[in-house]
Scaffold this motif. Structure first.
Motif, PDB file in Angstrom:
ATOM      1  N   ILE A  25      -6.263  -7.340 -32.626  1.00  0.00           N
ATOM      2  CA  ILE A  25      -5.451  -8.489 -32.232  1.00  0.00           C
ATOM      3  C   ILE A  25      -5.672  -8.757 -30.746  1.00  0.00           C
ATOM      4  O   ILE A  25      -5.493  -7.882 -29.904  1.00  0.00           O
ATOM      5  CB  ILE A  25      -3.950  -8.263 -32.549  1.00  0.00           C
ATOM      6  N   GLY A  26      -6.111  -9.971 -30.434  1.00  0.00           N
ATOM      7  CA  GLY A  26      -6.428 -10.339 -29.064  1.00  0.00           C
ATOM      8  C   GLY A  26      -5.202 -10.796 -28.294  1.00  0.00           C
ATOM      9  O   GLY A  26      -4.362 -11.522 -28.818  1.00  0.00           O
ATOM     10  N   VAL A  27      -5.109 -10.359 -27.037  1.00  0.00           N
ATOM     11  CA  VAL A  27      -4.005 -10.756 -26.166  1.00  0.00           C
ATOM     12  C   VAL A  27      -4.587 -11.220 -24.828  1.00  0.00           C
ATOM     13  O   VAL A  27      -5.753 -10.987 -24.525  1.00  0.00           O
ATOM     14  CB  VAL A  27      -3.020  -9.591 -25.929  1.00  0.00           C
ATOM     15  N   GLY A  28      -3.775 -11.872 -24.025  1.00  0.00           N
ATOM     16  CA  GLY A  28      -4.229 -12.315 -22.712  1.00  0.00           C
ATOM     17  C   GLY A  28      -4.924 -13.659 -22.745  1.00  0.00           C
ATOM     18  O   GLY A  28      -4.902 -14.380 -23.760  1.00  0.00           O
ATOM     19  N   ASN A  29      -5.576 -13.993 -21.648  1.00  0.00           N
ATOM     20  CA  ASN A  29      -6.188 -15.321 -21.494  1.00  0.00           C
ATOM     21  C   ASN A  29      -7.515 -15.480 -22.226  1.00  0.00           C
ATOM     22  O   ASN A  29      -7.940 -16.595 -22.515  1.00  0.00           O
ATOM     23  CB  ASN A  29      -6.388 -15.628 -20.009  1.00  0.00           C
ATOM     24  N   ASN A  30      -8.195 -14.383 -22.508  1.00  0.00           N
ATOM     25  CA  ASN A  30      -9.496 -14.457 -23.175  1.00  0.00           C
ATOM     26  C   ASN A  30      -9.298 -14.703 -24.676  1.00  0.00           C
ATOM     27  O   ASN A  30      -8.858 -13.809 -25.404  1.00  0.00           O
ATOM     28  CB  ASN A  30     -10.282 -13.162 -22.942  1.00  0.00           C
ATOM     29  N   LYS A  31      -9.608 -15.894 -25.127  1.00  0.00           N
ATOM     30  CA  LYS A  31      -9.452 -16.238 -26.542  1.00  0.00           C
ATOM     31  C   LYS A  31     -10.810 -16.446 -27.214  1.00  0.00           C
ATOM     32  O   LYS A  31     -10.940 -17.193 -28.166  1.00  0.00           O
ATOM     33  CB  LYS A  31      -8.603 -17.512 -26.687  1.00  0.00           C
ATOM     34  N   ASP A  32     -11.811 -15.755 -26.692  1.00  0.00           N
ATOM     35  CA  ASP A  32     -13.153 -15.871 -27.251  1.00  0.00           C
ATOM     36  C   ASP A  32     -13.773 -14.474 -27.374  1.00  0.00           C
ATOM     37  O   ASP A  32     -14.855 -14.200 -26.869  1.00  0.00           O
ATOM     38  CB  ASP A  32     -14.009 -16.770 -26.358  1.00  0.00           C
TER      39      ASP A  32
END
Length: 248
Positions: A25-32
């Motif tokens: 699950i991705g968190v933070g500003n990086n959505k790539d």
């Protein structure tokens, strides 16, 4: 997502270590991030708070959007591993997890020993007024937790990293309590003038509050070592041995 068991791995960047039975699950500003299965800004979420809430934005997402029977939280650099991992540590497998949880309430990390005490450690490394305020909020909102708070915070051992595996029903109970406290604390402090490290205040507080909740609930915990893929296996073994010697 109604599954038997779901283990989430929180990440904010690409990871080379990708256990196939985990959900990243991705968190933070990086959505790539190529290896991510889902991001914390989908569904009901608090993704915009990640800079101060750290992995708790993933925890909140799990609470509000997942309906699996058993859920777990790990990090892209930290995984629960079996107790007997001498030369080749590996993340604990789902079959083993189910066997453990048939006898225990939850899986958590091994205790970390704070030689000078949890409260003193926090005062030296963070902003102690935040922890004091946390106590005030607990006294106001859930006073039944106050004796547990004092016992834990003035003790010397705690499970760390906000890592766990437990039933979703227990997670719901924990999150309902935790976020009610943190959101109230958030109203009372300003972090705008802090450096990026101290802005992570709610992640720091939650590591302590998780122990308060565990202690208050009197849960039967199964402690597992943490495997960090970035470190050499023999070094992990030595560190675990030292920790065992310290705890005696």
């Amino acid at each position: 997502m109604n599954e038997d068991i779901k283990l989430y791995v929180v990440t904010h960047k690409e990871s080379q270590y990708l256990p196939k039975d985990r959900t990243f699950i991705g968190v933070g500003n990086n959505k790539d991030i190529s290896n991510v299965h889902i991001y914390d800004n989908q569904g009901e979420n608090i993704a915009d708070k990640n800079s101060s809430f750290c992995e708790l934005t993933a925890l909140y997402w799990m609470w509000k959007n997942d309906s699996s029977t058993i859920v777990g939280l790990e990090h892209y650099r930290r995984f629960f591993c079996t107790k007997h991992c001498i030369f080749k540590p590996r993340p604990i497998q789902l079959k083993k997890i189910k066997a453990i949880l048939s006898k225990y309430d939850c899986i958590v990390s091994q205790n970390y020993i704070f030689r000078e005490g949890i409260y003193t450690y926090y005062s030296k490394n963070h902003i102690i007024e935040d922890l004091d305020l946390c106590r005030e909020v607990i006294e106001e909102k859930t006073p039944e937790y106050l004796p547990s708070f004092d016992e834990v915070i003035h003790g010397k051992k705690a499970v760390m990293c906000n890592m766990f595996i437990m039933s979703k029903s227990l997670l719901n109970d924990y999150c309902d309590w935790l976020f009610s406290i943190l959101f109230e604390v958030e109203k009372k402090i300003s972090i705008s003038e802090r450096d990026n490290y101290q802005k992570r205040v709610y992640g720091f507080l939650s590591e302590r509050l998780f122990n308060v909740w565990l202690y208050n609930k009197k849960l039967k915990m199964y402690h597992l070592p943490i495997y960090m893929p970035d470190e050499k296996p023999w070094l992990i073994k030595i560190k675990n041995l030292i920790k065992k010697l310290i705890r005696r």
